[in-house]
Design a protein around this motif. Structure first.
Motif, PDB file in Angstrom:
ATOM      1  N   TYR A  92      36.924  45.951  33.836  1.00 40.78           N
ATOM      2  CA  TYR A  92      36.871  44.570  34.301  1.00 40.78           C
ATOM      3  C   TYR A  92      38.289  44.166  34.663  1.00 40.78           C
ATOM      4  CZ  TYR A  92      32.198  44.029  32.362  1.00 40.78           C
ATOM      5  OH  TYR A  92      30.876  44.154  32.104  1.00 40.78           O
ATOM      6  N   HIS A  93      38.416  43.394  35.728  1.00 43.19           N
ATOM      7  CA  HIS A  93      39.716  42.856  36.071  1.00 43.19           C
ATOM      8  C   HIS A  93      39.531  41.606  36.923  1.00 43.19           C
ATOM      9  CE1 HIS A  93      38.881  45.316  39.642  1.00 43.19           C
ATOM     10  NE2 HIS A  93      39.709  44.515  40.291  1.00 43.19           N
ATOM     11  N   HIS A  94      40.512  40.743  36.871  1.00 43.95           N
ATOM     12  CA  HIS A  94      40.516  39.514  37.659  1.00 43.95           C
ATOM     13  C   HIS A  94      41.791  39.468  38.477  1.00 43.95           C
ATOM     14  CE1 HIS A  94      37.128  37.145  36.194  1.00 43.95           C
ATOM     15  NE2 HIS A  94      37.408  37.552  34.970  1.00 43.95           N
ATOM     16  N   HIS A  95      41.771  38.700  39.534  1.00 46.32           N
ATOM     17  CA  HIS A  95      42.955  38.464  40.344  1.00 46.32           C
ATOM     18  C   HIS A  95      43.300  36.985  40.192  1.00 46.32           C
ATOM     19  CE1 HIS A  95      41.258  41.767  43.225  1.00 46.32           C
ATOM     20  NE2 HIS A  95      41.473  42.209  42.004  1.00 46.32           N
ATOM     21  N   PHE A  96      44.468  36.700  39.660  1.00 42.66           N
ATOM     22  CA  PHE A  96      44.901  35.318  39.465  1.00 42.66           C
ATOM     23  C   PHE A  96      46.161  35.077  40.289  1.00 42.66           C
ATOM     24  CE2 PHE A  96      42.617  36.364  35.592  1.00 42.66           C
ATOM     25  CZ  PHE A  96      41.805  35.259  35.419  1.00 42.66           C
ATOM     26  N   THR A  97      46.130  34.095  41.150  1.00 40.38           N
ATOM     27  CA  THR A  97      47.296  33.739  41.946  1.00 40.38           C
ATOM     28  C   THR A  97      47.869  32.444  41.389  1.00 40.38           C
ATOM     29  OG1 THR A  97      46.289  34.756  43.875  1.00 40.38           O
ATOM     30  CG2 THR A  97      48.089  33.234  44.276  1.00 40.38           C
ATOM     31  N   THR A  98      49.163  32.448  41.094  1.00 44.32           N
ATOM     32  CA  THR A  98      49.797  31.269  40.516  1.00 44.32           C
ATOM     33  C   THR A  98      50.806  30.639  41.474  1.00 44.32           C
ATOM     34  OG1 THR A  98      51.465  32.649  39.451  1.00 44.32           O
ATOM     35  CG2 THR A  98      49.509  32.090  38.155  1.00 44.32           C
ATOM     36  N   SER A  99      50.892  31.159  42.666  1.00 41.38           N
ATOM     37  CA  SER A  99      51.846  30.661  43.655  1.00 41.38           C
ATOM     38  C   SER A  99      51.225  29.566  44.511  1.00 41.38           C
ATOM     39  CB  SER A  99      52.268  31.827  44.552  1.00 41.38           C
ATOM     40  OG  SER A  99      53.008  31.371  45.649  1.00 41.38           O
ATOM     41  N   ARG A 100      52.065  28.733  45.068  1.00 36.57           N
ATOM     42  CA  ARG A 100      51.589  27.751  46.046  1.00 36.57           C
ATOM     43  C   ARG A 100      51.233  28.449  47.359  1.00 36.57           C
ATOM     44  NH1 ARG A 100      52.300  22.596  44.630  1.00 36.57           N
ATOM     45  NH2 ARG A 100      53.733  22.128  42.940  1.00 36.57           N
ATOM     46  N   GLU A 143      46.078  28.723  33.069  1.00 39.94           N
ATOM     47  CA  GLU A 143      46.489  27.316  33.188  1.00 39.94           C
ATOM     48  C   GLU A 143      47.976  27.158  32.887  1.00 39.94           C
ATOM     49  OE1 GLU A 143      43.819  24.011  31.976  1.00 39.94           O
ATOM     50  OE2 GLU A 143      42.605  25.634  31.112  1.00 39.94           O
ATOM     51  N   ALA A 144      48.471  27.862  31.876  1.00 39.62           N
ATOM     52  CA  ALA A 144      49.891  27.763  31.508  1.00 39.62           C
ATOM     53  C   ALA A 144      50.782  28.302  32.626  1.00 39.62           C
ATOM     54  CB  ALA A 144      50.142  28.526  30.208  1.00 39.62           C
ATOM     55  N   GLU A 145      50.375  29.406  33.242  1.00 38.28           N
ATOM     56  CA  GLU A 145      51.166  29.978  34.331  1.00 38.28           C
ATOM     57  C   GLU A 145      51.179  29.067  35.556  1.00 38.28           C
ATOM     58  OE1 GLU A 145      53.191  32.636  34.228  1.00 38.28           O
ATOM     59  OE2 GLU A 145      52.673  32.745  32.100  1.00 38.28           O
ATOM     60  N   LEU A 146      50.043  28.441  35.848  1.00 41.23           N
ATOM     61  CA  LEU A 146      50.006  27.476  36.958  1.00 41.23           C
ATOM     62  C   LEU A 146      50.930  26.311  36.684  1.00 41.23           C
ATOM     63  CD1 LEU A 146      46.189  27.350  37.795  1.00 41.23           C
ATOM     64  CD2 LEU A 146      47.998  28.346  39.197  1.00 41.23           C
ATOM     65  N   ALA A 147      50.911  25.807  35.450  1.00 37.03           N
ATOM     66  CA  ALA A 147      51.766  24.669  35.084  1.00 37.03           C
ATOM     67  C   ALA A 147      53.241  25.014  35.271  1.00 37.03           C
ATOM     68  CB  ALA A 147      51.487  24.246  33.644  1.00 37.03           C
ATOM     69  N   VAL A 194      51.581  24.162  39.969  1.00 39.38           N
ATOM     70  CA  VAL A 194      50.367  24.286  40.782  1.00 39.38           C
ATOM     71  C   VAL A 194      49.199  23.691  39.998  1.00 39.38           C
ATOM     72  CG1 VAL A 194      48.779  25.904  41.902  1.00 39.38           C
ATOM     73  CG2 VAL A 194      51.240  26.352  41.918  1.00 39.38           C
ATOM     74  N   GLN A 195      48.412  22.854  40.650  1.00 38.18           N
ATOM     75  CA  GLN A 195      47.276  22.191  40.001  1.00 38.18           C
ATOM     76  C   GLN A 195      46.163  23.199  39.696  1.00 38.18           C
ATOM     77  OE1 GLN A 195      45.567  19.039  42.336  1.00 38.18           O
ATOM     78  NE2 GLN A 195      44.226  18.377  40.702  1.00 38.18           N
ATOM     79  N   PHE A 196      45.599  23.114  38.510  1.00 36.26           N
ATOM     80  CA  PHE A 196      44.457  23.935  38.095  1.00 36.26           C
ATOM     81  C   PHE A 196      43.195  23.258  38.608  1.00 36.26           C
ATOM     82  CE2 PHE A 196      41.166  24.995  34.932  1.00 36.26           C
ATOM     83  CZ  PHE A 196      41.204  26.371  35.014  1.00 36.26           C
ATOM     84  N   LEU A 197      42.421  23.947  39.436  1.00 35.06           N
ATOM     85  CA  LEU A 197      41.278  23.318  40.099  1.00 35.06           C
ATOM     86  C   LEU A 197      39.922  23.879  39.665  1.00 35.06           C
ATOM     87  CD1 LEU A 197      42.730  23.195  43.723  1.00 35.06           C
ATOM     88  CD2 LEU A 197      42.600  21.334  42.062  1.00 35.06           C
ATOM     89  N   MET A 198      39.903  24.853  38.780  1.00 37.79           N
ATOM     90  CA  MET A 198      38.630  25.415  38.366  1.00 37.79           C
ATOM     91  C   MET A 198      37.849  24.403  37.517  1.00 37.79           C
ATOM     92  SD  MET A 198      39.764  29.298  37.411  1.00 37.79           S
ATOM     93  CE  MET A 198      38.119  29.871  37.040  1.00 37.79           C
TER      94      MET A 198
END
Length: 89
Positions: free
Chosen positions: A18-26, A72-76, A80-84
């Motif tokens: 299992y893996h996810h792709h998380f983007t934290t950049s604008r 959420e912490a990495e976005l902060a 970058v706003q967390f929209l999920m």
């Protein structure tokens, strides 16, 4: 396992992981999945069908809660706003 990637990074997870792709950049990011047949995973491999329906996709509601907290912490950090939407447990 966490892999912090950047432009030009390449990650090849073992089959069946299992893996996810998380983007934290604008900035926009592109995730490209390449496959060479169904080596080792067989014809019944259903990566885009929920486990709840007999497939192999892990729903956000079923992943460990610390994953979302970390995201959420990495976005902060990046402003970058967390929209999920919230997860109903």
């Amino acid at each position: 396992m966490r892999v912090d990637w950047k432009k030009g990074s390449l990650l090849v997870p073992p089959e069946g992981w299992y893996h996810h792709h998380f983007t934290t950049s604008r900035d926009a990011a592109r995730h490209l999945a390449l496959r060479r047949g169904l080596r080792g995973i067989g014809v019944n491999w259903l990566p885009s069908v929920s486990e709840r329906d007999g497939g192999h996709m892990l729903e956000h509601e079923d992943e460990p809660p610390e994953i979302r907290v970390m995201y959420e912490a990495e976005l902060a950090k990046e402003g970058v706003q967390f929209l999920m939407p919230p997860i109903k447990r």
